[in-house]
Design a protein around this motif. Structure first.
Motif, short mmCIF file in Angstrom:
data_model
loop_
_atom_site.label_atom_id
_atom_site.label_comp_id
_atom_site.label_asym_id
_atom_site.label_seq_id
_atom_site.Cartn_x
_atom_site.Cartn_y
_atom_site.Cartn_z
N GLU A 139 -52.31 -14.94 -10.02
CA GLU A 139 -51.50 -14.17 -10.97
C GLU A 139 -51.75 -12.67 -10.84
O GLU A 139 -50.87 -11.86 -11.14
CB GLU A 139 -51.76 -14.63 -12.40
N TYR A 140 -52.94 -12.30 -10.41
CA TYR A 140 -53.25 -10.88 -10.22
C TYR A 140 -52.31 -10.26 -9.19
O TYR A 140 -51.85 -9.12 -9.35
CB TYR A 140 -54.71 -10.73 -9.79
N TYR A 141 -52.02 -10.99 -8.13
CA TYR A 141 -51.15 -10.47 -7.07
C TYR A 141 -49.67 -10.71 -7.36
O TYR A 141 -48.82 -10.21 -6.63
CB TYR A 141 -51.55 -11.11 -5.74
N GLU A 142 -49.38 -11.45 -8.42
CA GLU A 142 -47.99 -11.69 -8.80
C GLU A 142 -47.56 -10.80 -9.96
O GLU A 142 -46.40 -10.83 -10.37
CB GLU A 142 -47.84 -13.16 -9.22
N ARG A 143 -48.49 -9.95 -10.47
CA ARG A 143 -48.21 -9.21 -11.69
C ARG A 143 -47.27 -8.04 -11.48
O ARG A 143 -46.62 -7.58 -12.42
CB ARG A 143 -49.53 -8.69 -12.29
N ALA A 144 -47.18 -7.51 -10.26
CA ALA A 144 -46.36 -6.32 -10.00
C ALA A 144 -45.94 -6.31 -8.53
O ALA A 144 -46.62 -6.87 -7.67
CB ALA A 144 -47.15 -5.05 -10.32
N ALA A 145 -44.81 -5.66 -8.26
CA ALA A 145 -44.28 -5.64 -6.90
C ALA A 145 -45.18 -4.88 -5.94
O ALA A 145 -45.16 -5.14 -4.73
CB ALA A 145 -42.88 -5.01 -6.91
N TRP A 146 -46.00 -3.95 -6.45
CA TRP A 146 -46.85 -3.17 -5.56
C TRP A 146 -48.21 -3.82 -5.32
O TRP A 146 -48.98 -3.37 -4.46
CB TRP A 146 -47.04 -1.76 -6.10
N ALA A 147 -48.54 -4.90 -6.02
CA ALA A 147 -49.82 -5.58 -5.83
C ALA A 147 -49.89 -6.16 -4.43
O ALA A 147 -48.95 -6.79 -3.95
CB ALA A 147 -49.99 -6.68 -6.87
N GLY A 148 -51.00 -5.92 -3.76
CA GLY A 148 -51.19 -6.40 -2.40
C GLY A 148 -50.57 -5.53 -1.33
O GLY A 148 -50.61 -5.88 -0.15
N ARG A 149 -50.01 -4.38 -1.72
CA ARG A 149 -49.33 -3.49 -0.78
C ARG A 149 -50.19 -2.24 -0.52
O ARG A 149 -50.35 -1.39 -1.40
CB ARG A 149 -47.98 -3.06 -1.35
N ARG A 150 -50.74 -2.13 0.67
CA ARG A 150 -51.59 -0.99 0.99
C ARG A 150 -50.79 0.30 1.01
O ARG A 150 -51.29 1.35 0.56
CB ARG A 150 -52.27 -1.21 2.35
N ASP A 151 -49.56 0.28 1.50
CA ASP A 151 -48.76 1.50 1.57
C ASP A 151 -48.42 2.03 0.18
O ASP A 151 -48.12 3.22 0.03
CB ASP A 151 -47.47 1.26 2.38
N LEU A 152 -48.51 1.17 -0.83
CA LEU A 152 -48.19 1.58 -2.20
C LEU A 152 -49.44 1.84 -3.03
O LEU A 152 -49.36 2.04 -4.24
CB LEU A 152 -47.33 0.52 -2.88
N GLY A 153 -50.61 1.84 -2.38
CA GLY A 153 -51.83 2.26 -3.06
C GLY A 153 -52.77 1.17 -3.48
O GLY A 153 -53.82 1.45 -4.09
N ASP A 154 -52.45 -0.11 -3.20
CA ASP A 154 -53.36 -1.17 -3.61
C ASP A 154 -54.45 -1.39 -2.57
O ASP A 154 -54.32 -0.99 -1.41
CB ASP A 154 -52.58 -2.47 -3.84
N GLY A 155 -55.52 -2.04 -2.98
CA GLY A 155 -56.67 -2.30 -2.13
C GLY A 155 -57.91 -2.39 -2.99
O GLY A 155 -57.97 -1.79 -4.08
N SER A 156 -58.90 -3.11 -2.57
CA SER A 156 -60.06 -3.38 -3.42
C SER A 156 -60.78 -2.10 -3.83
O SER A 156 -61.20 -1.96 -4.99
CB SER A 156 -61.03 -4.33 -2.71
N LEU A 157 -60.93 -1.14 -2.93
CA LEU A 157 -61.67 0.08 -3.23
C LEU A 157 -60.77 1.22 -3.70
O LEU A 157 -61.27 2.21 -4.25
CB LEU A 157 -62.46 0.53 -2.00
#
Length: 359
Positions: free
Chosen positions: A160-178
């Protein structure tokens, strides 16, 4: 008598709800007027309940600024929109609080810095009373000379964490663990290292993924500086168990460990008492009203922004040998590897786990 400034919030869902709650508290205390909010979608009922009856709600941020004459704007939207909305608010004469990561590259950082108005960033850990306590202990020589600063984080994140928003899991949009969930570990380590506002001399990034996503969910990095110790950070969202993230100041005669989510500070094994944190939105309001210093100004996120830029330009994350466990992925041994990296100021590849890669 000075009238309280009008404040608007860009965004109504997710963490924007936290900003709306804090803004409503300030409104009820008479420190601001919560004038309105906007979003590209219909706001959730919980967000609408936080707004005063006469607040303006719109889909258009320019309309919101125009109709409210706001003096303060909070940008709590996906990272790729931060530059556009912060620029819009600054050009309208607002002082701004922008969520982390504030922007995605140094060109955007420089553009906001040139606007010449107050820009507070959403690194809540910068409001911690632990920071002056740790700095004072370092200044007294309680751990000798600082040899480096590290950060570590290991959490479980489910589907659900990765399904919460369209940008989740997208490196080009600023996501990433760090760059997102553990951004505070990176930024806080840089702050305690005294290098938060300078360009790193070098950045080494190792990115991995347990999931089939575009960004990393496990990563480590080393930032080097010309006249300061290294900063090393390691994190995973495919942990075996949830752990309290921390920053570790390495000294020649000891260590200070700061759990920045709970404000537990350990000097060696000895706990150090710290006071309550200061809210960053309250700090921005008082900066506007009384000129008190900002706790998390844009200027002290330059090294972090350089890091975000480096992560976005790094090679693709390497797949990890992960195990599916219901609605999450687990990388065996990754929790210990994160702690080991922080404890030894080492990259994963230097620790040689089975899934490591060359630096």
């Amino acid at each position: 008598m000075n009238h309280p400034p009008s404040l608007v919030v860009f965004g109504t869902a997710g963490y924007a709800g936290t900003h709306l709650r804090r803004a409503r508290e300030l409104h009820d205390r008479g420190e601001i007027v919560l004038a309105g909010a906007c979003d590209v979608r219909d706001p959730p009922a919980a967000a609408l309940d936080l707004l005063p009856d006469d607040a303006i709600v719109t889909y258009d941020p320019a309309e919101l600024l125009s109709r409210t004459g706001a003096g303060i704007a909070v940008v709590a939207t996906p990272p790729r929109t931060h530059l556009l909305l912060a620029r819009l608010a600054l050009d309208a004469g607002c002082d701004v609080l922008v969520e982390k990561p504030p922007v995605l590259d140094l060109a955007a950082f420089d553009e906001l810095a040139r606007r010449g108005r107050a820009v507070q960033t959403g690194f809540q850990s910068f409001g911690s009373a632990a920071i002056p306590v740790i700095r004072a202990a370092i200044a007294r020589g309680e751990i000798g000379d600082v040899a480096g600063v590290s950060g570590a984080g290991a959490w479980i994140r489910r589907d659900e964490y990765y399904e919460r928003a369209a940008w989740a899991g997208r490196r080009d949009l600023g996501d990433g663990s760090l760059t997102n969930p553990f951004a505070h570990a990176v930024a806080s380590a840089l702050l305690l290292n005294g290098t938060a506002g300078v360009d790193p001399a070098g950045i080494t990034v190792e990115l991995y993924r347990a999931r089939d996503i575009e960004c990393d969910d496990t990563a480590c990095a080393r930032l080097t500086f010309e006249n300061a110790p290294d900063v090393v950070v390691a994190a995973t969202l495919a942990a075996e168990a949830d752990h309290d993230p921390y920053v570790l100041v390495h000294g020649t005669a000891g260590r200070i460990r700061w759990h920045y989510k709970t404000d537990l500070v350990l000097l060696g094994d000895r706990p150090i008492e710290v006071g309550p944190p200061e809210d960053l939105l309250t700090n921005l309001v008082r900066h506007v009203r009384d000129q008190v210093p900002l706790l998390a100004p844009l200027s002290v996120t330059r090294a972090f922004t350089a890091f975000v830029e480096a992560v976005r330009g790094a090679p693709e994350p390497r797949p990890l040998p992960a195990e599916r466990d219901g609605d999450r992925f687990v990388v065996p041994g990754v929790d210990a590897a994160v702690d080991d990296a922080a404890g030894r100021l080492a990259l994963f590849s230097e620790l040689d786990p089975p899934w490591g890669c060359p630096a």
